[in-house]
Design an enzyme around this catalytic site. Sequence first.
Site, short mmCIF file in Angstrom:
data_model
loop_
_atom_site.label_atom_id
_atom_site.label_comp_id
_atom_site.label_asym_id
_atom_site.label_seq_id
_atom_site.Cartn_x
_atom_site.Cartn_y
_atom_site.Cartn_z
N CYS A 1 0.80 -1.22 0.00
CA CYS A 1 0.00 0.00 0.00
C CYS A 1 0.84 1.27 0.00
CB CYS A 1 -0.91 0.01 1.23
SG CYS A 1 0.03 0.02 2.75
N CYS B 1 -0.78 -4.81 7.37
CA CYS B 1 -0.58 -3.65 8.26
C CYS B 1 0.18 -4.11 9.51
CB CYS B 1 -1.91 -3.02 8.64
SG CYS B 1 -3.07 -2.83 7.27
FE1 FES Z 1 -1.23 -0.08 4.40
FE2 FES Z 1 -2.67 -0.62 6.50
S1 FES Z 1 -3.40 -0.33 4.48
S2 FES Z 1 -0.55 -0.29 6.42
#
Ligand code: FES
Length: 159
Positions: A33, A106
Site C-alpha cells: 500500500c 498492516c
Molecule cells: Fe497499508 Fe494498513 S493499508 S498499512
Amino acid sequence: MNESHFQDALADTKNLGEMTDADAVGTVGSPDCGDMVRLWVKYREQDGRKVIDKASFQSFGCQTAIAVASLATELIRGKTREEALQMSAEDLSKPLGPLPPMKIHCGQMVEGALRAALEAETAEPKTESPRAHPIGHTLADSLAAADKKAGKIKIVLNS
Ligand code: FES
C-alpha cells in the site's frame, strides 16, 4: 478484528512520536500500500539482563497500522531483544482480535519495523536501506529522500 478494541486502541494511541535518545530504530514500508512505519527502541539493564525500556513509533499508515504499532510498543516493554524478536504480527495485534485479510499486511509492517529496530541494535547499517535508517532521521526525511529518488511518493494519512 474486534471493532470496540480497535476503536479503544486508536482513541488511546500510545508512544506516538520520535524518540531522540533511542538505542535503535527501524523503518519499513509496505509494498502492498506504500505506507510506512518507523519504530524506536531504548534498552535498560534489569537483573543483569538487557530489556526494552520503552519504544515509540511514527506512521504514515492506515489506522490499523497505527493501532498495532501502539499496542506493539506497549507489549514489548520489559522483554529482551530475543523475546521481542519471537513476536509475530499476530502476537503484536492480538488484543485487536484477528485482522481481516486485507489488513494483515498492516500488522506485518509493524512487525517488520520492530525487527529492523531490534536487528539494527547489533548491526549498524553501512548503507541506506529501506529497512533501517540512522537514528534521528524522521519518517518525513525518509519520504522526502525517497521522493527525490523516485520522483514522487504518495502519502495517505489515516486512510
Ligand atoms: Fe497499508 Fe494498513 S493499508 S498499512
